[in-house]
Each structure stands twice: as structure tokens, then as C-alpha cells.
Design a protein around this motif. Structure first.
Motif, PDB file in Angstrom:
ATOM      1  N   ALA A  28      92.610  67.577-103.028  1.00 19.54           N
ATOM      2  CA  ALA A  28      91.441  67.146-103.798  1.00 19.54           C
ATOM      3  C   ALA A  28      91.146  65.673-103.557  1.00 19.54           C
ATOM      4  O   ALA A  28      89.975  65.265-103.425  1.00 19.54           O
ATOM      5  CB  ALA A  28      91.675  67.412-105.281  1.00 19.54           C
ATOM      6  N   PHE A  29      92.188  64.864-103.484  1.00 21.03           N
ATOM      7  CA  PHE A  29      92.008  63.433-103.239  1.00 21.03           C
ATOM      8  C   PHE A  29      91.347  63.207-101.887  1.00 21.03           C
ATOM      9  O   PHE A  29      90.360  62.467-101.776  1.00 21.03           O
ATOM     10  CB  PHE A  29      93.361  62.721-103.298  1.00 21.03           C
ATOM     11  N   PHE A  30      91.886  63.814-100.848  1.00 16.99           N
ATOM     12  CA  PHE A  30      91.331  63.617 -99.507  1.00 16.99           C
ATOM     13  C   PHE A  30      89.903  64.155 -99.416  1.00 16.99           C
ATOM     14  O   PHE A  30      89.042  63.554 -98.767  1.00 16.99           O
ATOM     15  CB  PHE A  30      92.212  64.296 -98.463  1.00 16.99           C
ATOM     16  N   TYR A  31      89.653  65.278-100.077  1.00 15.35           N
ATOM     17  CA  TYR A  31      88.320  65.898-100.023  1.00 15.35           C
ATOM     18  C   TYR A  31      87.280  64.955-100.625  1.00 15.35           C
ATOM     19  O   TYR A  31      86.187  64.766-100.062  1.00 15.35           O
ATOM     20  CB  TYR A  31      88.352  67.224-100.778  1.00 15.35           C
ATOM     21  N   ASN A  32      87.604  64.335-101.738  1.00 16.16           N
ATOM     22  CA  ASN A  32      86.664  63.409-102.387  1.00 16.16           C
ATOM     23  C   ASN A  32      86.540  62.101-101.610  1.00 16.16           C
ATOM     24  O   ASN A  32      85.442  61.554-101.455  1.00 16.16           O
ATOM     25  CB  ASN A  32      87.113  63.136-103.825  1.00 16.16           C
ATOM     26  N   GLU A  33      87.650  61.585-101.114  1.00 16.59           N
ATOM     27  CA  GLU A  33      87.623  60.326-100.369  1.00 16.59           C
ATOM     28  C   GLU A  33      86.844  60.457 -99.066  1.00 16.59           C
ATOM     29  O   GLU A  33      86.099  59.555 -98.673  1.00 16.59           O
ATOM     30  CB  GLU A  33      89.048  59.856-100.068  1.00 16.59           C
ATOM     31  N   ASP A  34      87.015  61.592 -98.378  1.00 18.55           N
ATOM     32  CA  ASP A  34      86.341  61.780 -97.087  1.00 18.55           C
ATOM     33  C   ASP A  34      84.824  61.749 -97.222  1.00 18.55           C
ATOM     34  O   ASP A  34      84.117  61.337 -96.297  1.00 18.55           O
ATOM     35  CB  ASP A  34      86.770  63.114 -96.456  1.00 18.55           C
ATOM     36  N   GLN A  35      84.314  62.181 -98.365  1.00 19.39           N
ATOM     37  CA  GLN A  35      82.862  62.254 -98.548  1.00 19.39           C
ATOM     38  C   GLN A  35      82.242  60.891 -98.884  1.00 19.39           C
ATOM     39  O   GLN A  35      81.012  60.786 -99.014  1.00 19.39           O
ATOM     40  CB  GLN A  35      82.533  63.259 -99.646  1.00 19.39           C
ATOM     41  N   GLY A  65      85.367  69.998 -90.246  1.00 25.40           N
ATOM     42  CA  GLY A  65      84.200  69.455 -89.565  1.00 25.40           C
ATOM     43  C   GLY A  65      82.945  70.191 -89.968  1.00 25.40           C
ATOM     44  O   GLY A  65      81.897  69.583 -90.240  1.00 25.40           O
ATOM     45  N   GLU A  66      83.049  71.522 -90.029  1.00 27.43           N
ATOM     46  CA  GLU A  66      81.898  72.327 -90.450  1.00 27.43           C
ATOM     47  C   GLU A  66      81.552  72.042 -91.908  1.00 27.43           C
ATOM     48  O   GLU A  66      80.372  71.846 -92.256  1.00 27.43           O
ATOM     49  CB  GLU A  66      82.203  73.810 -90.271  1.00 27.43           C
ATOM     50  N   LYS A  67      82.561  72.001 -92.788  1.00 26.95           N
ATOM     51  CA  LYS A  67      82.309  71.793 -94.214  1.00 26.95           C
ATOM     52  C   LYS A  67      81.654  70.432 -94.462  1.00 26.95           C
ATOM     53  O   LYS A  67      80.650  70.326 -95.177  1.00 26.95           O
ATOM     54  CB  LYS A  67      83.625  71.884 -94.993  1.00 26.95           C
ATOM     55  N   TYR A  68      82.226  69.386 -93.866  1.00 21.80           N
ATOM     56  CA  TYR A  68      81.683  68.043 -94.086  1.00 21.80           C
ATOM     57  C   TYR A  68      80.303  67.893 -93.458  1.00 21.80           C
ATOM     58  O   TYR A  68      79.429  67.212 -94.021  1.00 21.80           O
ATOM     59  CB  TYR A  68      82.641  66.987 -93.522  1.00 21.80           C
ATOM     60  N   ALA A  69      80.092  68.511 -92.302  1.00 22.03           N
ATOM     61  CA  ALA A  69      78.771  68.436 -91.659  1.00 22.03           C
ATOM     62  C   ALA A  69      77.713  69.067 -92.553  1.00 22.03           C
ATOM     63  O   ALA A  69      76.590  68.553 -92.680  1.00 22.03           O
ATOM     64  CB  ALA A  69      78.813  69.126 -90.292  1.00 22.03           C
ATOM     65  N   GLN A  70      78.052  70.179 -93.181  1.00 22.23           N
ATOM     66  CA  GLN A  70      77.109  70.823 -94.103  1.00 22.23           C
ATOM     67  C   GLN A  70      76.817  69.920 -95.291  1.00 22.23           C
ATOM     68  O   GLN A  70      75.657  69.753 -95.699  1.00 22.23           O
ATOM     69  CB  GLN A  70      77.687  72.159 -94.574  1.00 22.23           C
ATOM     70  N   LEU A  71      77.877  69.328 -95.850  1.00 25.74           N
ATOM     71  CA  LEU A  71      77.700  68.448 -97.009  1.00 25.74           C
ATOM     72  C   LEU A  71      76.883  67.210 -96.668  1.00 25.74           C
ATOM     73  O   LEU A  71      76.194  66.648 -97.533  1.00 25.74           O
ATOM     74  CB  LEU A  71      79.063  68.019 -97.552  1.00 25.74           C
ATOM     75  N   MET A  72      76.951  66.785 -95.413  1.00 23.61           N
ATOM     76  CA  MET A  72      76.259  65.561 -95.002  1.00 23.61           C
ATOM     77  C   MET A  72      74.910  65.832 -94.354  1.00 23.61           C
ATOM     78  O   MET A  72      74.334  64.963 -93.702  1.00 23.61           O
ATOM     79  CB  MET A  72      77.169  64.757 -94.064  1.00 23.61           C
ATOM     80  N   GLY A  73      74.409  67.063 -94.523  1.00 28.80           N
ATOM     81  CA  GLY A  73      73.036  67.362 -94.157  1.00 28.80           C
ATOM     82  C   GLY A  73      72.785  67.783 -92.729  1.00 28.80           C
ATOM     83  O   GLY A  73      71.627  67.849 -92.292  1.00 28.80           O
TER      84      GLY A  73
END
Length: 691
Positions: A327-334, A412-420
Motif C-alpha cells: 500500500a505504501f509503495f502503491y501510493n508513493e509511486d503515484q 506498468g499497465e496499472k500506473y499507465a492507466q492511472l496516469m491517463g
């Protein structure tokens, strides 16, 4: 009279992934041992747990069969002197065979008399042979080996006890300081040492000591327990087969239980939760009836259900700590955009002889552009490919992938989706790793397939250019898997990519236009083409294509993977036709005679005015017609070529190619060479075996 023989090797806990291969190897080696010693038996049962490898040979014969044989000795002229007396050679031979000179007879072989003796070899008792099975135990190979105490002997783990019983009799032997007997050990915490009085009571005696030695029975018990928990809670559980195998090899007395974690962690992507549970904690994840991941898990304890509540709490605590990190890494990465991570890749080495990960992405972008152009992709798809290639490795420097390396591509796919990013771009980032194994899943999207090809091509170009070419079993960068993946992707999509032209295009773009990121793809390029041919051969062998057809197509003049595979399929089917022999003989006659043509000047002009009969005109018109066909279909080309068989036969019947007149001879050889060049697009048909 038959016997049952029990052999057990007791060890410190073996790594789970080693247990199954080791018991299979033991069975194979014991089978070979019995066959080499001519000992008959009915079947071999095998048993395995983390602490033991065991086999039971059932219906074992009482002794080896007696063998009668004639042994050949020296020639008569060597065995007897001029007076007919036996020489030292004859006496020594008979002594070595366990007989005397009085047992000698002679047999004439091709005009020469030789000494022979007939002897009866009595079979040894089984109980006298079996102790040599210790050499089988010592010969087992393991992926990792270790020494212990003061011994030089290496094994997967220290040997602590051994059982060797023929029915109820101990057949002793010794390895290091451990002597085989009847005593075995039960579960490490629930059981105790126990004596096996008879080979047939092995399973029951150990069951009483909380050890289920039958791996199949143990695995089925685990499956049943998981199913029961799922049904009780109305969960859906589909146990991962690899995980089930691993868990089975971690326990001797399995007891499944379920636990839970805080629902707040469900905001993390499912893949992260599943990886934390399955890969890190060896838990089975669960879903509801609508396939939604639930904040629960099922695990398996190596023991009974006493104090199971403590076990549940302990496992929940460990999982929670892991999920807190996630959870920490997931929030920090964004907190950063993709550009931030791409820039960080400039300081991440791809390989010290090749460059950075950022430079790799620049090369892959160029290769992807070449591929997209060659495949005639539309502008929208090309844009998606270009964007994906420019960022696709960014997740490697995120905190999540740093902690959970198994999730590269997925995050990579998850973060790319979150970042538009466009969904096609995001999907390609995940798919570029595919296939991740020889027969793994292929990319589903066009953008993902192109990116996967470009990335794998760059891996091969780069390492070959740096001189790091796989040899033997040495392939540290998995280049064989990458090349095989390229073959599978191109074939599955029926994409035509000529490796020779790709060489020139990539060389132009990377070496000339972009020297900062370039590698010399021309270096070792011939070796690379052969490397791809080996992978195509592997693919065709997997398709059960005969070796002569494989050699035929790999000797063609083209390096288009899809067309080579198409050629093999065509020839395999055509070989079943009754006309195939005549057709191939006509075409191979052309290929053979064309080798007599000197084409160093590359001049293959044919002058029809030099033709002397109608068969020349007819065949030449057909050749020109095939040459003008712009179709890329190998099937169409092959069908056109075999249709020439009657014309070729008529041509050779009416025409002497090697005419005395040099001009006429050259004209005819040029015509044969042009036809041969067309045939070589399918392959070197002279390599096909026809009946």
C-alpha cells in the motif's frame, strides 16, 4: 517366490521444488539398476515428503535368472601349439571363464577355427544384489548440493537415516556414517521414531506418526480441504497447480485453514494482493461468486488442527505487514508522472557492455517503427506503438516493482492507466514481456505484439553485437526464449518480416541516424540468422514436421519466419499426395543443373530468340508469369511451381541444356537458374526424402 523391497532415504527438509524431480529421478535410476542386474519385478511404488524419498519394489524375483552362453576365445592356431598342446592363451581364457580346457570346442568362422566354451552362469540371489543400490542413492543429481560435518560427499541435504528392508529382513549398507536399517522417523513435531517391520506396512506405520508418504494422496487431501473451506464460506477458489504442488512438497500432515486481512487493502490492484498471497506467503486467494477478490485466504499447515487459531493469527500478521508495504509503495509511486520515471531510466544500466535502459528504449522505438512500417500498420496504431515504446520500461524504477519484481509490466499497465495513457498503450506495456516462457501466452493486442517483437529483437541484436552469443547450455540472458517468442508471435499473427531487410533498416536508423543509442547490428548478423533458424527448427519439430522438410525449408533463400513455416506446412501436406514424387523430381532436377551456371556476373537474361524448340518457349513463358506475380503467398508459389512439372519433364526430354554452343548453353542455364531461384524461395527440395 517374490519379494517386496522398501528403500527410504531420510533427509533434512528438501526445497519444495526439488522433491518431485528427485523422486522421479530415483525411480528412473532404480528401474535402470534392476534392468542392468536382470532382476524381474511387477511394479515400483514411490513416496515423497519434504523429509524423505522412498520406493517399494513389488513382486521382486528371488534371484537373477540362470544364463547359458557360448564364450568365444582365441583362434585355434593361438590356442594350440604345433603338437596340439594347449597354450597359455587357451589355459588363461578358460580359467577366466570359470571352466577348464576340457570344456573347449571349436567353431569355424569364415574359414578360421576359434575356441569356444559353453558355460552356465548361475543367477545371484536378489538379497545379495540389492545392497549395491547405495550407488543409485549416491548418483542422484540435484540442482543444489551441500556438504555437512567433515564429509566431502555432496547431497541435496544431509542424510539422517535410511531404511532398507526385503520383506521383513534388513539388507544393510552404509553411506557415510548412516547405516540402513528398519528405523524411520515420523512427523518432526507430532510423531516419533518407528520401526518398519515389513515393507508392506510402510504407509500405515508412518500414517500413525502423522506422515502421509503418498504425494498424490496428500495433494488430494489438500485439495479436498480447500474445497470444503470454500464451500462452507461460499467462496470460489481455483488453486494454482504450481502452488498446490509446492505446498504439497512442504508438508507431511496437511491441515488447511483460512484467514483474513483488512478490507482497506482491496484498493490495491488485485495482482499485487495475489502476488503477496500466492508468491510470497504461499496462500490460496479466494473470490466471491461474482469473481471479486475477497479479503480472505486459505493456507496449509504442516501439522494438525491443535492451536490452529494461533497459526491463523500469525499468518494474518505476516500478510498484513506485506500488504502495508504494498500500500505504501502503491501510493508513493503515484506521486510522480511517467516522465519522472523515464528520466530515471537514464541512470539504470541495461548491461555494462550495451548501455542504459533508457538507451534500450530508444533503440526499441526505432525497431518498432521499422516493424510497424513493414507490417503496414495504420497511423493510429503506429502512434500507440511509438508512445508505448518510449515509456514501456518506466515501472522498473517504481517502488512497487522494486519490492515485487514479479509485477514488472503488470504495474506498468496499472500506473499507465492511472496516469491517463491510452488503454492500448497500457496493455502493450504489460504484454511486451510475452511470452514469458517457451509456450507461454502471446500478446493479445497488435500494439503489444509489435512492442514485444521490438523488445526481443533489441535484446538479440544488442547481445549478439556485444559478442555475448549463447553457446551450449549457456544462455544467461534467455536469448533463445526471446527468439522463440519472436517466431511464435510472427507465426500466430501471420506477419511477414524478412530478417535480412530488417537488418538493413535497423542499421540505417540506429547506426546512421541515431549513433548515441545504436549498436552495430551487422556484427555477428550471420550467426544471428542461424540462431533464428535453430529456433524455427525447434518450432517445426514441436509441430511434428519431419526433419527432411525442416532442412529443406531452412535451406531456402529467404529469412521470413512466417513464410518458412508456411513452406514447411505446404511440403508436409504435399508429401502425402501420390504425385509428389514426380513433381519434386522435376523441380530438383532444375535445382541440380542450375548449380552448373556461373552467375558471378549476376546476369540472368534469357533470349527467347535462341530457343530451338517449343518446350523452351512454353516453360519460359510460365516462369516469367510466376516471376511477375506480386503475391506474397508461398502456397500460391508452390502450387504454381508443381504445376510446371509436366512442362519441365517435356523440356528436359526435348532440350539438351549443356549444349556445345556456349551462347545457347548459357541462355538455357540462365533460364534454369531463374526457375531454381523461384524454387529456392520454398526451399532446397533436393533435401526432401521421397519414396
Amino acid at each position: 517366490m517374490t519379494h517386496n523391497y522398501l528403500l527410504e532415504i531420510g533427509l533434512e527438509e528438501i526445497p519444495a521444488h526439488v522433491v518431485t524431480p528427485s523422486i522421479k529421478q530415483l525411480v528412473q535410476k532404480v528401474t535402470a539398476f534392476l534392468n542392468e542386474n536382470h532382476l524381474e519385478y511387477d511394479k515400483i511404488d514411490h513416496f515423497s515428503t519434504p523429509r524423505r524419498l522412498a520406493i517399494r519394489i513389488n513382486g521382486l524375483s528371488d534371484q537373477q535368472p540362470d544364463v547359458e552362453e557360448d564364450a568365444k576365445g582365441p583362434a585355434r592356431k593361438i590356442a594350440q601349439d604345433a603338437d596340439g598342446n594347449w597354450t597359455k592363451a587357451a589355459i588363461g581364457f578358460t580359467r577366466g571363464q570359470g571352466v577348464t580346457v576340457e570344456d573347449i570346442t571349436f567353431k569355424n568362422i569364415k574359414g578360421t577355427d576359434y575356441v569356444y566354451v559353453h558355460k552356465l552362469i548361475r543367477g545371484k540371489k536378489t538379497k545379495a544384489i540389492l545392497p549395491e543400490i547405495k550407488d543409485v542413492i549416491k548418483s542422484i543429481n540435484f540442482p543444489t548440493m551441500m556438504k555437512w560435518a567433515n564429509f566431502d560427499f555432496k547431497y541435496v541435504r544431509p542424510i539422517r537415516w535410511m531404511v532398507s528392508i526385503l520383506d521383513d529382513e534388513v539388507l544393510p549398507f552404509k553411506i557415510l556414517d548412516v547405516e540402513a536399517g528398519k528405523a524411520t522417523r515420523g512427523h518432526r513435531f507430532l510423531g516419533h521414531d518407528v520401526e518398519i517391520k515389513n515393507a508392506d506396512e510402510y504407509e500405515q506405520k508412518l500414517r500413525e506418526q502423522f506422515v502421509i508418504v503418498d504425494a498424490k494422496e496428500r495433494k488430494q487431501l489438500i485439495s479436498n480441504q480447500i474445497k470444503a473451506i470454500a464451500e462452507t464460506n461460499n467462496w470460489k477458489v481455483t488453486p494454482n497447480l504450481d502452488l498446490l504442488e509446492e505446498v504439497n512438497n512442504l508438508v507431511e500432515w496437511p491441515t488447511a485453514f483460512n484467514g483474513s486481512f483488512d478490507q482497506k487493502y482491496l484498493s490495491i490492484p488485485d495482482e499485487v494482493l495475489i502476488t503477496s498471497m500466492r508468491d510470497h506467503q504461499r496462500f490460496f486467494f479466494v473470490r466471491d461468486q461474482k469473481e471479486n477478490l475477497l479479503p480472505n485466504f486459505i493456507s496449509v499447515r504442516n501439522g494438525n488442527d491443535e492451536y490452529i487459531e494461533n497459526v491463523v493469527r500469525g499468518n494474518e500478521k505476516v500478510l498484513t505487514a506485506r500488504l502495508e508495504d504494498a500500500a505504501f509503495f502503491y501510493n508513493e509511486d503515484q506521486k510522480h508522472d511517467i516522465g519522472y520515471y523515464v528520466d530515471r531510466l537514464k541512470r539504470v544500466s541495461f548491461h555494462d557492455k550495451i548501455g542504459t535502459m533508457y538507451e534500450k528504449m530508444q533503440r526499441v522505438s526505432s525497431i518498432a517503427k521499422v516493424l510497424g512500417t513493414e507490417l503496414k500498420l495504420d497511423s493510429k496504431t503506429m502512434d500507440h506503438v511509438a508512445r508505448a515504446a518510449s515509456i514501456y520500461k518506466f515501472d522498473l524504477v517504481t517502488g512497487m516493482v522494486g519490492e515485487f519484481s514479479e509485477l514488472q509490466g503488470v504495474m506498468g499497465e496499472k500506473y499507465a492507466q492511472l496516469m491517463g495513457e491510452d488503454p492500448a498503450v497500457a496493455q502493450a506495456i504489460r504484454e511486451h514481456y510475452m511470452p514469458s516462457s517457451a509456450e507461454g501466452n502471446l500478446p493479445e493486442s497488435t500494439v503489444g505484439a509489435v512492442l514485444a517483437l521490438a523488445d526481443k529483437f533489441d535484446n538479440i541484436f544488442s547481445f549478439f553485437a556485444a559478442g555475448m552469443i549463447p553457446s551450449g547450455s549457456n544462455d544467461p540472458y534467455a536469448l533463445r526464449r526471446h527468439a522463440y517468442g519472436i517466431v511464435r508471435i510472427l507465426n500466430s499473427r501471420n506477419w511477414n518480416v524478412d530478417l535480412n531487410s530488417l537488418d538493413l533498416d535497423v542499421e540505417q536508423q540506429l547506426i546512421v541516424d541515431n549513433t548515441a543509442f545504436g549498436v552495430d547490428v551487422t556484427k555477428n548478423f550471420d550467426k544471428m540468422l542461424q540462431f533464428f533458424n535453430d529456433r524455427i527448427k525447434q518450432f517445426l519439430e514441436h509441430q511434428e514436421i519431419s526433419y527432411d522438410i525442416i532442412e529443406t525449408v531452412l535451406s531456402s533463400t529467404q529469412h521470413d519466419v512466417t513464410r518458412l513455416i508456411e513452406s514447411a506446412d505446404i511440403l508436409a501436406k504435399a508429401k502425402l499426395n501420390e504425385d509428389f514424387k514426380n513433381e519434386v523430381e522435376a523441380l530438383t532436377r532444375v535445382q541440380r543443373i542450375s548449380t552448373k551456371n556461373d552467375v558471378s556476373d549476376q546476369n540472368l537474361d534469357v533470349n527467347p530468340s535462341l530457343f530451338e524448340n517449343e518446350t523452351e518457349n512454353q516453360l519460359f513463358d510460365q516462369i516469367v508469369s510466376i516471376e511477375k506475380d506480386t503475391s506474397d503467398s508461398i502456397t500460391k508459389l508452390f502450387n504454381s511451381l508443381v504445376a510446371l512439372a509436366p512442362s519441365i519433364t517435356d523440356y528436359f526430354y526435348a532440350t539438351m541444356v549443356m549444349d556445345k554452343d556456349e551462347t545457347i548453353r548459357k541462355n538455357r542455364l540462365n533460364m534454369m537458374t531463374r526457375l531454381s531461384n523461384l524454387i529456392f524461395k520454398v526451399g532446397d527440395l533436393t533435401k526432401i526424402l521421397v519414396k
